[in-house]
Scaffold this active site. Structure first.
Site, PDB file in Angstrom:
ATOM      1  N   HIS A 232       0.867  -1.191   0.000  1.00 35.70           N
ATOM      2  CA  HIS A 232       0.000   0.000   0.000  1.00 35.70           C
ATOM      3  C   HIS A 232       0.898   1.233   0.000  1.00 35.70           C
ATOM      4  O   HIS A 232       1.879   1.281   0.747  1.00 35.70           O
ATOM      5  CB  HIS A 232      -0.876  -0.014   1.260  1.00 35.70           C
ATOM      6  CG  HIS A 232      -1.931   1.029   1.272  1.00 35.70           C
ATOM      7  ND1 HIS A 232      -1.665   2.354   1.531  1.00 35.70           N
ATOM      8  CD2 HIS A 232      -3.265   0.960   1.045  1.00 35.70           C
ATOM      9  CE1 HIS A 232      -2.797   3.050   1.467  1.00 35.70           C
ATOM     10  NE2 HIS A 232      -3.779   2.226   1.172  1.00 35.70           N
TER      11      HIS A 232
ATOM     12  N   CYS B  40      -3.702   2.814  -4.434  1.00 39.00           N
ATOM     13  CA  CYS B  40      -4.685   3.564  -3.643  1.00 39.00           C
ATOM     14  C   CYS B  40      -4.768   4.987  -4.195  1.00 39.00           C
ATOM     15  O   CYS B  40      -3.835   5.778  -4.033  1.00 39.00           O
ATOM     16  CB  CYS B  40      -4.266   3.566  -2.174  1.00 39.00           C
ATOM     17  SG  CYS B  40      -5.390   4.542  -1.163  1.00 39.00           S
TER      18      CYS B  40
ATOM     19  N   HIS C 246      -7.684   0.504  -4.409  1.00 41.40           N
ATOM     20  CA  HIS C 246      -8.539   1.304  -3.529  1.00 41.40           C
ATOM     21  C   HIS C 246      -8.935   2.509  -4.368  1.00 41.40           C
ATOM     22  O   HIS C 246      -8.060   3.203  -4.878  1.00 41.40           O
ATOM     23  CB  HIS C 246      -7.750   1.846  -2.326  1.00 41.40           C
ATOM     24  CG  HIS C 246      -7.392   0.820  -1.297  1.00 41.40           C
ATOM     25  ND1 HIS C 246      -6.636   1.130  -0.196  1.00 41.40           N
ATOM     26  CD2 HIS C 246      -7.697  -0.492  -1.183  1.00 41.40           C
ATOM     27  CE1 HIS C 246      -6.485   0.045   0.553  1.00 41.40           C
ATOM     28  NE2 HIS C 246      -7.108  -0.961  -0.031  1.00 41.40           N
TER      29      HIS C 246
ATOM     30  N   ASP D 243     -12.889   3.213  -0.984  1.00 37.39           N
ATOM     31  CA  ASP D 243     -12.008   3.401   0.173  1.00 37.39           C
ATOM     32  C   ASP D 243     -12.773   4.161   1.224  1.00 37.39           C
ATOM     33  O   ASP D 243     -13.957   3.938   1.383  1.00 37.39           O
ATOM     34  CB  ASP D 243     -10.731   4.080  -0.281  1.00 37.39           C
ATOM     35  CG  ASP D 243      -9.564   3.770   0.620  1.00 37.39           C
ATOM     36  OD1 ASP D 243      -9.736   3.043   1.586  1.00 37.39           O
ATOM     37  OD2 ASP D 243      -8.474   4.294   0.353  1.00 37.39           O
ATOM     38  N   HIS D 244     -12.127   5.015   1.940  1.00 36.84           N
ATOM     39  CA  HIS D 244     -12.814   5.708   3.027  1.00 36.84           C
ATOM     40  C   HIS D 244     -14.068   6.409   2.527  1.00 36.84           C
ATOM     41  O   HIS D 244     -14.112   6.883   1.402  1.00 36.84           O
ATOM     42  CB  HIS D 244     -11.903   6.780   3.635  1.00 36.84           C
ATOM     43  CG  HIS D 244     -10.582   6.242   4.027  1.00 36.84           C
ATOM     44  ND1 HIS D 244      -9.476   7.034   4.161  1.00 36.84           N
ATOM     45  CD2 HIS D 244     -10.182   4.994   4.313  1.00 36.84           C
ATOM     46  CE1 HIS D 244      -8.455   6.294   4.528  1.00 36.84           C
ATOM     47  NE2 HIS D 244      -8.852   5.037   4.615  1.00 36.84           N
TER      48      HIS D 244
ATOM     49  N   TYR E  17     -14.899   4.521   7.762  1.00 36.91           N
ATOM     50  CA  TYR E  17     -15.382   3.176   7.425  1.00 36.91           C
ATOM     51  C   TYR E  17     -16.839   2.926   7.784  1.00 36.91           C
ATOM     52  O   TYR E  17     -17.206   1.856   8.254  1.00 36.91           O
ATOM     53  CB  TYR E  17     -14.470   2.116   8.056  1.00 36.91           C
ATOM     54  CG  TYR E  17     -13.148   2.012   7.342  1.00 36.91           C
ATOM     55  CD1 TYR E  17     -13.053   1.324   6.139  1.00 36.91           C
ATOM     56  CD2 TYR E  17     -12.003   2.635   7.835  1.00 36.91           C
ATOM     57  CE1 TYR E  17     -11.852   1.250   5.453  1.00 36.91           C
ATOM     58  CE2 TYR E  17     -10.801   2.578   7.156  1.00 36.91           C
ATOM     59  CZ  TYR E  17     -10.730   1.874   5.969  1.00 36.91           C
ATOM     60  OH  TYR E  17      -9.547   1.803   5.286  1.00 36.91           O
TER      61      TYR E  17
HETATM   62  C1  DNO Z   1      -6.493   3.160   6.044  1.00 35.77           C
HETATM   63  C2  DNO Z   1      -5.928   2.145   5.147  1.00 35.77           C
HETATM   64  C3  DNO Z   1      -4.550   1.745   5.595  1.00 35.77           C
HETATM   65  C4  DNO Z   1      -4.138   0.497   4.859  1.00 35.77           C
HETATM   66  C5  DNO Z   1      -2.740   0.040   5.207  1.00 35.77           C
HETATM   67  C6  DNO Z   1      -2.345  -1.136   4.372  1.00 35.77           C
HETATM   68  O1  DNO Z   1      -7.645   3.303   6.164  1.00 35.77           O
HETATM   69  O2  DNO Z   1      -5.962   2.525   3.834  1.00 35.77           O
HETATM   70  O3  DNO Z   1      -4.556   1.515   6.963  1.00 35.77           O
HETATM   71  O4  DNO Z   1      -5.014  -0.534   5.191  1.00 35.77           O
HETATM   72  O5  DNO Z   1      -1.842   1.057   5.023  1.00 35.77           O
HETATM   73  O6  DNO Z   1      -1.344  -1.846   4.995  1.00 35.77           O
END
Ligand code: DNO
Length: 360
Positions: free
Chosen positions: A205, A243, A270, A315-316, A329
């Site tokens: 990531h 991401c 992501h 993602d978020h 989340y």
């Molecule tokens: C946050 C996520 C990160 C991700 C880590 C992967 O919300 O995008 O915590 O899971 O960096 O190891």
């Protein structure tokens, strides 16, 4: 694209039956969050997650994350023990059909924000990063802020580990970017052969935000960093979790261009939007292109043009509809995000089919 949704297991308020009701979601993105970083995961716990997901016909193909112990990132002699544990965990995950492991190589902190509930104009709240604040902040203050809510332990912000903050900072005093690259290479040289044997892709990531914070080195921040990572070990199992929101916090990162360049090494994506301000601050927004600084349409199109068959998660999300949720989340905004991504994808798909019929 295969749509998946992050689920925090016993720490999540969102039940699997709700995840199942989001159109097109075929699996959960999961981890054993209760196992301390560096320890080997137990088969019993892994099977328990599989059992729960099976009940709803959801797959468990993507794990996020098997976190990397700090001693590995620091290159300490004790790292070998943790690398062995990591290998055993990979072998066990392969037994239940896991296909991708997402991990990161950020020193001490995982993703970083200065505000978990920053109000937006529409009354929702979102994760926010104020650059000047971080530059003048004592990292301890940030830890207190982010890990203060015992209800929602944030991934990467485990209070147990961060209790030792001063020692951790002390340990990184002599670790620069090149040392971190060297320690990453050492880790991957041992891990990738095991991943190959077990048919699991290791997908790093990017650093979030994609720049150095608190003087700690960060190396997966742009296309040059990703190129270097992929060339450390030239294997289709040495991959990246692309991401958009993390990389997109730096306006110099062109995400559609990165998708096109790295497509063969992106098993997991992501996708989210982020609004970046001139002074370097940024706030997370809805997934819609017009709400943020990223062109989500162009990003999805880059995947579609390349007939992407990997996993994608929204993602978020913002906190909307007064949901009681873990920052970033909640169920609602991520579900809306998924529908936006499907809307773009399905239109592109339809256009492709129409073009095909026209030319037949
Ligand atoms: C946050 C996520 C990160 C991700 C880590 C992967 O919300 O995008 O915590 O899971 O960096 O190891």
């Amino acid at each position: 694209m295969r749509m998946v949704f992050r689920w925090f297991g016993q720490y999540d308020r969102i039940p699997l039956k709700h995840i199942k009701q989001i159109p097109g979601v075929e699996g959960i993105v999961w981890a054993l969050h209760h196992i301390p970083v560096g320890e080997e995961w137990s088969m019993e716990d892994i099977l328990e997650v599989k059992k729960q997901a099976d009940e709803y016909g959801l797959n468990i193909d993507v794990v996020e994350s098997v976190n990397v112990h700090e001693d590995i990132k620091l290159g300490l002699p004790t790292r070998d023990k943790y690398i062995e544990n990591y290998k055993r965990t990979i072998e066990k995950l392969a037994k239940v059909g896991v296909k991708v492991i997402c991990y990161n190589f950020m020193p001490i902190f995982d993703w970083t924000r200065t505000d978990l509930f920053k109000p937006l104009e529409d009354g929702s709240t979102a994760l926010y990063f104020e650059r000047a604040k971080v530059e003048n902040m004592d990292p301890k203050e940030l830890v207190n802020k982010i890990s203060k809510d015992p209800q929602f332990v944030m991934p990467g912000w485990e209070p147990e580990r961060l209790k030792h903050l001063s020692e951790l900072f002390e340990a990184y005093k002599n670790v620069g970017e090149e040392d971190l690259w060297e320690n990453l290479r050492y880790f991957l040289e041992q891990i990738i052969p095991v991943a190959e044997l077990n048919d699991i892709k290791m997908a790093i990531h990017p650093d979030d935000p994609p720049w150095t914070i608190f003087g700690l080195p960060r190396i997966i921040t742009n296309k040059e960093g990703i190129r270097r990572l992929l060339s450390l070990i030239d294997s289709p199992y040495n991959c990246v979790t692309l991401c958009s929101g993390s990389l997109g916090a730096n306006p110099n990162n062109n995400i559609p261009e990165m998708v096109r360049e790295f497509i063969d090494r992106i098993p997991f994506a992501h996708i989210r939007n982020v609004k970046v301000f001139k002074n370097g601050d940024f706030i997370e927004t809805s997934h819609r292109t017009s709400d943020g600084s990223l062109d989500i349409y162009e990003i999805v199109k880059a995947y579609h043009d390349n007939r992407f068959t990997g996993y994608v998660r929204p993602d978020h999300g913002r906190r909307i509809f007064d949901e009681e949720c873990r920052p970033g989340y909640g169920l609602y905004d991520r579900a809306l995000g998924i529908m936006y991504l499907w809307g773009i994808w399905d239109s592109l798909e339809k256009a492709r089919q129409e073009e095909k019929y026209a030319s037949d």
